[in-house]
Design an enzyme around this catalytic site. Structure first.
Site, PDB file in Angstrom:
ATOM      1  CB  CYS A  81      -0.919   0.014   1.221  1.00 52.02           C
ATOM      2  SG  CYS A  81      -2.082  -1.361   1.254  1.00 52.02           S
TER       3      CYS A  81
HETATM    4  C1  BEZ Z   1       0.499  -4.592   1.847  1.00 54.70           C
HETATM    5  O1  BEZ Z   1       0.120  -3.472   1.509  1.00 54.70           O
HETATM    6  O2  BEZ Z   1       1.664  -4.921   1.746  1.00 54.70           O
HETATM    7  C2  BEZ Z   1      -0.479  -5.566   2.408  1.00 54.70           C
HETATM    8  C3  BEZ Z   1      -1.623  -5.142   3.026  1.00 54.70           C
HETATM    9  C4  BEZ Z   1      -2.503  -6.069   3.568  1.00 54.70           C
HETATM   10  C5  BEZ Z   1      -2.218  -7.410   3.468  1.00 54.70           C
HETATM   11  C6  BEZ Z   1      -1.070  -7.839   2.817  1.00 54.70           C
HETATM   12  C7  BEZ Z   1      -0.188  -6.910   2.269  1.00 54.70           C
END
Ligand code: BEZ
Length: 213
Positions: free
Chosen positions: A45
Site C-alpha cells: 500500500c
Molecule cells: C500490503 O500493503 O503490503 C499488504 C496489506 C494487507 C495485506 C497484505 C499486504
C-alpha cells in the site's frame, strides 16, 4: 452491493484527509477514480500511494479526480503520509477517505470476507462525468496495481466518449484504434474523412483521432 458498468455509482458522505465530502458533489463534472487499499502502514500500500501521488499530474491532465480509501481512521492517514514521502519520494497529494465504520467499503463491496473480514481488497472504480461506472477492477492485497494501466484505460475511455472509437488489445497512446460497430460506414465517412482500413466489415481500423498520422 454489486456496481456494474453503466450504473450510476452510489453517492456517500465521508471524512477525508482534505475535509468532509459528498462524493458526487466532489466529483463535479470531472472523471473520478475511487480506489481502496487494505491497510495503512503496510508495504504494498505504501508503494501504491506513492505511485498515485507521482502520477497525480497525469490524472489532472485528463480531468480525473483521484481519491483513496481504507478502513483506517483519519489520524492514521496523516501519520502514514510521512512514511510514504520518506520511502517513495512523494507524499499523498490527493484525498484519502477514512472509513473505520466501513460505510463506503460496504456500499462499494470492497470487503471480500473470504479474503479478509476486516480490510478492503484493492478495488478501483473509474467514474465518468455522468457519474456512471466505466470500469472496475479488484486486486488481492498481495499484488500492487499498475497505475499506468489505469491511466491507459482512462485514455481509452475518453477516446470512446469523444470520438466513438474503441481501442484494440495492448493499445497505447498514438496507436491505431477501431471504429465502433454502431457507427455506419456512411457516418464514419463524416467522422473520419481521412479514411480507414477495413480488415473485416466489423473491423475498421483508423489512426487515433487527435494525432497527426
Ligand atoms: C500490503 O500493503 O503490503 C499488504 C496489506 C494487507 C495485506 C497484505 C499486504
Amino acid at each position: 452491493m454489486t456496481i456494474r458498468i453503466g450504473d450510476v455509482v452510489p453517492d456517500f458522505e465521508a471524512q477525508t484527509t482534505e475535509g468532509p465530502i459528498h462524493f458526487h458533489e466532489w466529483l463535479g463534472t470531472s472523471w473520478g477514480v475511487l480506489f481502496s487499499h487494505p491497510r495503512n502502514f503496510t508495504p504494498v500500500c505504501t508503494t501504491e500511494l506513492g505511485q498515485v501521488a507521482r502520477l497525480k499530474p497525469e490524472f489532472d491532465r485528463r480531468n480525473v479526480k483521484v481519491i483513496g480509501l481504507s478502513v483506517d481512521p483519519l489520524d492514521a492517514h496523516a501519520k502514514w503520509a510521512d512514511d510514504i514521502a520518506e520511502t517513495q519520494g512523494y507524499a499523498p497529494n490527493f484525498p484519502l477517505i477514512a472509513d473505520p465504520e466501513r460505510k463506503v467499503s460496504d456500499l462499494y463491496d470492497m470487503i471480500h470476507p473470504n479474503a479478509s473480514d476486516t480490510f478492503t481488497v484493492r478495488s478501483v472504480f473509474v467514474v465518468g462525468p455522468d457519474k456512471k461506472l466505466k470500469l472496475s477492477l479488484t486486486y488481492p492485497a498481495s499484488t500492487g496495481r499498475n497505475f499506468d494501466e489505469i491511466l491507459r484505460v482512462i485514455d481509452s475511455l475518453q477516446l470512446t466518449a469523444q470520438h466513438q472509437v474503441a481501442t484494440p488489445a495492448n493499445w497505447t497512446q498514438g496507436g491505431d484504434v477501431i471504429i465502433v460497430p454502431s457507427v455506419s460506414d456512411e457516418a464514419a465517412k463524416e467522422k473520419f474523412p481521412g479514411g480507414w482500413t477495413t480488415l473485416k466489415p466489423y473491423l475498421r481500423v483508423v489512426p487515433q483521432p487527435g494525432t497527426n498520422k
